[in-house]
Design an enzyme around this catalytic site. Structure first.
Site, short mmCIF file in Angstrom:
data_model
loop_
_atom_site.label_atom_id
_atom_site.label_comp_id
_atom_site.label_asym_id
_atom_site.label_seq_id
_atom_site.Cartn_x
_atom_site.Cartn_y
_atom_site.Cartn_z
N TYR A 216 0.85 -1.22 0.00
CA TYR A 216 0.00 0.00 0.00
C TYR A 216 0.88 1.26 0.00
O TYR A 216 0.60 2.21 -0.74
CB TYR A 216 -0.89 -0.06 1.24
CG TYR A 216 -1.94 1.01 1.37
CD1 TYR A 216 -3.10 0.98 0.61
CD2 TYR A 216 -1.80 2.04 2.31
CE1 TYR A 216 -4.09 1.94 0.77
CE2 TYR A 216 -2.77 2.99 2.48
CZ TYR A 216 -3.92 2.94 1.71
OH TYR A 216 -4.90 3.91 1.87
N LYS B 35 0.87 4.13 -2.82
CA LYS B 35 0.49 5.50 -2.49
C LYS B 35 1.65 6.47 -2.72
O LYS B 35 1.41 7.65 -3.03
CB LYS B 35 -0.02 5.58 -1.04
CG LYS B 35 -1.33 4.81 -0.82
CD LYS B 35 -2.43 5.27 -1.77
CE LYS B 35 -3.80 4.72 -1.40
NZ LYS B 35 -4.85 5.11 -2.37
P1 NAP Z 1 -13.36 2.14 1.35
O1 NAP Z 1 -14.33 2.55 2.41
O2 NAP Z 1 -12.83 0.75 1.38
O3 NAP Z 1 -14.01 2.44 -0.07
C1 NAP Z 1 -13.30 2.13 -1.24
C2 NAP Z 1 -14.27 1.94 -2.37
O4 NAP Z 1 -13.52 1.55 -3.54
C3 NAP Z 1 -15.30 0.82 -2.12
O5 NAP Z 1 -16.57 1.26 -2.49
C4 NAP Z 1 -14.80 -0.30 -3.01
O6 NAP Z 1 -15.82 -1.13 -3.49
C5 NAP Z 1 -14.20 0.47 -4.16
N1 NAP Z 1 -13.28 -0.35 -4.94
C6 NAP Z 1 -12.39 -1.26 -4.48
N2 NAP Z 1 -11.76 -1.85 -5.50
C7 NAP Z 1 -12.26 -1.31 -6.63
C8 NAP Z 1 -12.02 -1.52 -8.01
N3 NAP Z 1 -11.09 -2.40 -8.42
N4 NAP Z 1 -12.72 -0.82 -8.92
C9 NAP Z 1 -13.66 0.07 -8.51
N5 NAP Z 1 -13.93 0.32 -7.22
C10 NAP Z 1 -13.25 -0.37 -6.29
O7 NAP Z 1 -12.09 3.13 1.36
P2 NAP Z 1 -11.91 4.63 1.90
O8 NAP Z 1 -11.39 4.55 3.28
O9 NAP Z 1 -13.09 5.44 1.57
O10 NAP Z 1 -10.68 5.07 1.00
C11 NAP Z 1 -10.81 5.77 -0.22
C12 NAP Z 1 -9.42 6.11 -0.73
O11 NAP Z 1 -8.71 6.87 0.27
C13 NAP Z 1 -8.56 4.89 -1.02
O12 NAP Z 1 -7.74 5.12 -2.13
C14 NAP Z 1 -7.73 4.76 0.23
O13 NAP Z 1 -6.53 4.06 0.00
C15 NAP Z 1 -7.50 6.22 0.57
N6 NAP Z 1 -7.15 6.46 1.96
C16 NAP Z 1 -8.00 6.10 2.97
C17 NAP Z 1 -7.62 6.35 4.28
C18 NAP Z 1 -8.51 5.99 5.45
O14 NAP Z 1 -8.05 6.11 6.61
N7 NAP Z 1 -9.75 5.56 5.24
C19 NAP Z 1 -6.39 6.95 4.56
C20 NAP Z 1 -5.55 7.28 3.51
C21 NAP Z 1 -5.95 7.04 2.21
P3 NAP Z 1 -16.18 -2.50 -2.74
O15 NAP Z 1 -16.53 -2.13 -1.34
O16 NAP Z 1 -17.32 -3.03 -3.55
O17 NAP Z 1 -14.95 -3.35 -2.80
#
Ligand code: NAP
Length: 252
Positions: A154, A158
């Site tokens: 990851y 990133k």
């Molecule tokens: P999340 O709640 O897991 O949501 C991610 C979404 O992406 C889900 O709806 C998932 O669908 C979808 N997804 C996964 N694989 C996919 C694919 N191959 N094609 C299309 N859609 C896909 O994540 P989040 O926490 O909102 O994070 C959003 C972004 O912010 C990510 O890039 C993550 O790495 C980044 N981020 C998050 C955090 C944090 O603390 N939450 C911190 C830093 C960065 P399914 O559920 O159907 O799999």
């Protein structure tokens, strides 16, 4: 505010979490939003919530790690919605493990969904953005890009987002396309709930531990990332390009 009136925005991984919050924020400010998630059903849930509030949105099922599927979906978005002005590369997954026992499949999956997806989507989007000499690309990096135990895959993906962002800003800048990234710290979403479950903690305890490490003494909310993405996608950030903005409650 109507900063995005007349704009068409694509948000990937917008079925939940930060992507859904971003879709809401852009739509509330006037954008028509193409909501992409792995399945059309997952995307439709966000679209239903948006249309219930009177916003314009359409659902698309697409695996953003699949180059051909992305090309077809983005072409369909432009056919359906008439243009593509804003791309938010948000879809992401985690497959955490200590490096010495990290399976190759988990390395490949995380690089594909978090990094190759941004190549796929940005390349498909720039075709339209270059022609119209206007575009905004905002990608989700992470604080983990600086290194995080158990997240070699990851963190690499990133950090890759940050290099991709800096380079696309150079190559696409002459076409009036701004390219930036947001690097969140700990945000309360289904992703971090899954992380808590994996380490045997409740979501509440896991968040409390993260809050203790954070100068603002709390974790972030999806809307607090969405607002920064919206800033970078707007004319308020018209001379900002090639940057990664850390949004992490003050953590170093
Ligand atoms: P999340 O709640 O897991 O949501 C991610 C979404 O992406 C889900 O709806 C998932 O669908 C979808 N997804 C996964 N694989 C996919 C694919 N191959 N094609 C299309 N859609 C896909 O994540 P989040 O926490 O909102 O994070 C959003 C972004 O912010 C990510 O890039 C993550 O790495 C980044 N981020 C998050 C955090 C944090 O603390 N939450 C911190 C830093 C960065 P399914 O559920 O159907 O799999």
């Amino acid at each position: 505010m109507t900063r995005f009136a007349g704009r068409v925005a694509v948000v990937t991984g917008a079925g939940q979490g930060i992507g859904a919050a971003t879709a809401h924020r852009l739509a509330e400010e006037g954008a028509t939003v193409a909501v992409i998630d792995l399945t059309a059903e997952r995307a439709q849930a966000t679209v239903d919530a948006l249309t219930a509030k009177g916003h314009a949105a359409r659902a698309y099922g697409c695996d953003v790690a699949d180059h051909d599927a992305v090309r077809q979906t983005f072409a369909q978005v432009v056919t359906d919605l008439g243009a593509l002005h804003i791309l938010v590369n948000n879809a992401g997954i985690t497959r955490d493990n200590l490096f010495f026992k990290m399976p190759k499949g988990d390395w490949d999956a995380v690089i594909a969904v978090n990094l190759t997806s941004a190549y796929n989507c940005s390349q498909a989007a720039q075709t339209h953005m270059v022609k119209q000499k206007y575009g905004k690309i905002v990608s989700l990096s992470s604080r983990s890009a600086l290194g995080n135990r158990g997240q070699a895959n990851y963190a690499a993906a990133k950090a890759g987002i940050q290099g991709l962002t800096a380079t696309l800003a150079i190559e696409l800048g002459p076409y009036n396309i701004n390219v930036n990234a947001v690097a969140p710290g700990y945000i309360a979403t289904p992703m971090t709930v899954s992380t808590a479950e994996r380490v045997g903690a409740t979501a509440g305890d896991h968040q409390a531990q993260a809050a203790d490490r954070t100068p603002l003494r709390r974790v972030g909310q999806p809307e607090e990332i969405a607002s920064v993405v919206a800033f970078l996608a707007s004319e308020d950030a018209s001379y900002v390009s090639g940057q990664t903005l850390y949004v992490n409650g003050g953590a170093r």
